[in-house]
Motif scaffolding. Structure first.
Motif, PDB file in Angstrom:
ATOM      1  N   THR A  41     -12.722  14.583   1.406  1.00  0.00           N
ATOM      2  CA  THR A  41     -13.332  14.394   0.084  1.00  0.00           C
ATOM      3  C   THR A  41     -12.492  14.975  -1.051  1.00  0.00           C
ATOM      4  OG1 THR A  41     -14.621  16.427   0.376  1.00  0.00           O
ATOM      5  CG2 THR A  41     -15.662  14.360   1.021  1.00  0.00           C
ATOM      6  N   SER A  76      -8.779   9.060  -3.019  1.00  0.00           N
ATOM      7  CA  SER A  76      -8.220   7.817  -2.504  1.00  0.00           C
ATOM      8  C   SER A  76      -8.296   6.708  -3.536  1.00  0.00           C
ATOM      9  CB  SER A  76      -8.981   7.403  -1.231  1.00  0.00           C
ATOM     10  OG  SER A  76      -8.920   8.423  -0.266  1.00  0.00           O
ATOM     11  N   LYS A  77      -9.383   6.650  -4.289  1.00  0.00           N
ATOM     12  CA  LYS A  77      -9.586   5.528  -5.196  1.00  0.00           C
ATOM     13  C   LYS A  77      -8.700   5.606  -6.434  1.00  0.00           C
ATOM     14  CE  LYS A  77     -14.231   4.298  -3.690  1.00  0.00           C
ATOM     15  NZ  LYS A  77     -15.601   3.975  -4.101  1.00  0.00           N
ATOM     16  N   SER A  87     -25.379   7.668  -0.876  1.00  0.00           N
ATOM     17  CA  SER A  87     -24.815   6.652   0.021  1.00  0.00           C
ATOM     18  C   SER A  87     -25.911   5.791   0.637  1.00  0.00           C
ATOM     19  CB  SER A  87     -23.976   7.316   1.119  1.00  0.00           C
ATOM     20  OG  SER A  87     -24.763   8.179   1.907  1.00  0.00           O
ATOM     21  N   THR A 109     -12.437  -1.900  -5.688  1.00  0.00           N
ATOM     22  CA  THR A 109     -12.002  -0.794  -4.837  1.00  0.00           C
ATOM     23  C   THR A 109     -10.661  -1.107  -4.187  1.00  0.00           C
ATOM     24  OG1 THR A 109     -14.295  -0.155  -4.382  1.00  0.00           O
ATOM     25  CG2 THR A 109     -12.623   0.637  -2.861  1.00  0.00           C
ATOM     26  N   ASP A 120      -8.422   3.934   4.689  1.00  0.00           N
ATOM     27  CA  ASP A 120      -9.161   4.050   3.431  1.00  0.00           C
ATOM     28  C   ASP A 120      -9.996   2.806   3.176  1.00  0.00           C
ATOM     29  OD1 ASP A 120      -8.722   6.568   2.430  1.00  0.00           O
ATOM     30  OD2 ASP A 120      -6.906   6.040   1.353  1.00  0.00           O
ATOM     31  N   HIS A 140     -14.050   2.964   2.590  1.00  0.00           N
ATOM     32  CA  HIS A 140     -14.560   2.856   1.221  1.00  0.00           C
ATOM     33  C   HIS A 140     -15.125   1.487   0.845  1.00  0.00           C
ATOM     34  CE1 HIS A 140     -13.316   6.858   0.074  1.00  0.00           C
ATOM     35  NE2 HIS A 140     -12.120   6.638   0.575  1.00  0.00           N
TER      36      HIS A 140
END
Length: 584
Positions: A23, A27-28, A410, A432, A457, A461
């Motif tokens: 976390t 990544s985004k 989530s 994304t 990833d 995601h």
């Protein structure tokens, strides 16, 4: 003479880099890909110009060696491996294992009554964690109000004015700083797992570890080794780690993990192509097999440590020169558990109230605060409140803070995309993908027309395939509050779900057992949406009674309708589509 590269704690650096569930890695924002590409370029440049790469770790393994070979382009013959077999006080270090954390806490009380000063480690720190750093501090203060405690975790080290915030910065010897505070208990989280040594003998009389099974096994050893003088170590650790810690589908084979990543990624992309998204217009290629292979091997070790957590901890301690001994105390475990739980609940409630009552700040202020490593407690609470407000788009209440801490976001997002927000799955995932990929270039720096991605990833995601699986399983049927259900009614449906149990595990992370009753299966799947069926009553003659379940209207009216409406409006504005088309 080229520039040398020095990577300390290389196993943790590389694992953090390849772990898509990390976390702390954005990544985004293409952060992972940028780091991977930059690391490769700079290390190869250093070697090409006469420099060297030094990789150091107490847990160096073949995984790091193989990955570094892939990054640098070197061969095994060009690498020198130096093994340090020295073990300080080997055979003299004692690790005592207690069966429950309640026993360990009573031992802590006993040791303190004997005048001992303790270095206490905990793998958790949230206020709601019964034996996390926050609650351990509260417990200690309730039992020994005249003592000085020093809590060192990500909260206190980032709090302006807290002694822990001065511990790791500025001039001065850390042992002397601790001596100046003179705590009877130093309570630490994995914040202090590496890069720090407390060397002063006699500073503490024993090391205590409350391990909830939520961190990698090697981190457990790193934590207790921060205090270098070798006194007794007392540990409580579960037989098995937390299921939520499983990654890569929970498999224990690199081949299965990588196969799962590939299948999930392709399923996501196929769903998007069928939806007509432009993902079909360009080709995605992986950043490199050496990164993927490292992820598969790391994830295998990680999952094995979850399934056999206590044994893995014991094995590592023995390999590090510890003698292992079982220990037990005769105590009233339920009474201790209730006492600890009550304090944790009160602390968590107070934290939820504080966040809900915190100052409302705008995005600019929030961004400025987020960039500050040290904040006041009020600033931390205001920033946390802002994040929750941005996430849900509704008034932040203590109840919402509590639900968010339990992973509500989530769950709601999956429910939203399955139902009223289904129109937005494709554009959301397309956005994304754009954030998770970079244009590929050849050796001359010319764009190839393809896009580079780190496929783990994409598997983590994106949402398209997960929603599609829920649709195929017809989970929507349980959202009708006018219907009731029994296991016999759902026998055929239950057999259908069991038939596709491997896919359910792969795409939803839900394990279906052959002996599970249909209602139990429905509850497992509904839990992914933050919902459950309610037992109403039994019907039928004695011995042949059936249990009746229903999705109660009040279960669905828990605030998610208002949140969904806001998300719907926000997605319409974000993707510039008529709002009327979004209502399904």
């Amino acid at each position: 003479m080229g520039t040398n590269f020095v990577l300390d704690e290389v196993d943790q650096i590389l694992w953090a880099l390849v772990n898509p569930n990390n976390t702390t890695m954005k990544s985004k924002d293409n952060q992972r890909l940028d780091i991977m590409q930059t690391l490769t370029e700079k290390m190869r440049l250093a070697i090409a110009t006469g420099g060297q790469v030094f990789a150091l770790s107490a847990d160096l393994s073949g995984i790091e060696l193989e990955l570094l070979l892939g990054i640098t382009g070197l061969t095994k013959d060009e690498v020198l491996v130096i093994e340090n077999t020295y073990q300080a006080a080997a055979g003299q270090k004692q690790a005592h294992f207690l069966e429950t954390p309640e026993e360990l806490w009573k031992l802590v009380e006993q040791l303190r009554h004997e005048g001992k000063r303790l270095y206490i480690c905990s793998t958790a720190q949230q206020a709601k964690s019964k034996f996390g750093t926050h609650n351990l501090e509260q417990l200690w203060r309730s039992k020994f109000p005249g003592d000085t405690t020093l809590r060192v975790d990500s909260t206190t080290t980032g709090t302006k004015g807290h002694p822990a915030s001065e511990l790791l910065v500025g001039a001065g010897d850390i042992d002397q700083k601790i001596a100046d505070i003179a705590p009877q208990a130093m309570i630490v989280s994995p914040t202090l797992q590496t890069g720090l040594s407390l060397e002063r003998d006699g500073q503490f009389d024993a090391v205590v570890l409350f391990d909830s099974g939520n961190i990698p096994v090697n981190t457990v050893l790193q934590m207790i080794e921060r205090y270098r003088p070798h006194g007794p170590v007392y540990i409580s650790t579960p037989q098995r780690g937390q299921n939520g810690g499983l990654i890569g589908g929970g498999y224990e084979s690199p081949l299965q993990i990588l196969e799962s990543v590939h299948k999930i990624t392709q399923a996501h992309l196929n769903c998007l192509r069928k939806a007509g998204e432009t993902i079909g217009d360009f080709e995605i290629e992986s950043i490199g097999t050496h990164w993927l292979n490292a992820y598969g091997r790391y994830a295998t070790l990680h999952n094995s440590g979850v399934y056999r957590h206590r044994q893995a901890v014991i094995t590592q301690l023995r390999a590090s020169g510890y003698k292992i001994q079982a220990m037990s105390l005769t105590i009233d475990i339920p009474a201790v558990r209730q006492e600890v739980k009550s304090i944790a609940q009160a602390s968590h409630l107070a934290e939820c109230e504080a966040q809900a009552q915190a100052e409302v700040i705008d995005r600019s202020t929030a961004q400025s605060l987020a960039e500050q490593p040290i904040k006041t407690l009020a600033e931390q609470q205001a920033l946390a409140k802002h994040k929750i407000s941005e996430r849900y788009g509704v008034e932040v209440t203590p109840e919402l803070v509590d639900q968010d801490s339990q992973g509500w976001y989530s769950q709601l997002l999956l429910h939203y995309l399955l139902t009223v927000g289904s129109l937005w799955i494709a554009p959301r995932d397309q956005k994304t993908i754009e954030q998770l990929t970079l244009p590929s270039e050849d050796s001359g720096g010319v764009a190839t027309g393809k896009f580079t991605a780190y496929t783990p990833d994409l598997a983590v995601h994106l949402h398209a395939a997960s929603v599609k699986v829920l649709e195929l399983l017809n989970i929507q049927q349980f959202l009708n509050p006018d219907k009731t259900w029994t296991s016999p009614d759902l026998a055929e449906w239950g057999d259908f779900v069991k038939k596709y149990a491997p896919d359910v595990k792969r795409y939803l992370g839900v394990t279906i057992n052959p002996k599970d009753q249909p209602i139990a299966i429905a509850q497992l799947l509904l839990a992914k949406l933050g919902l459950k069926l309610t037992f109403l009553y039994k019907r039928g003659v004695r011995g042949q009674q059936q249990r009746i379940y229903q999705m109660l209207p009040e279960t669905l009216k828990d605030g998610r309708e208002e949140i969904f409406a806001g998300w719907l409006q926000r997605d319409q504005e974000r993707f510039s589509l008529p709002l009327s088309e979004a209502v399904v």
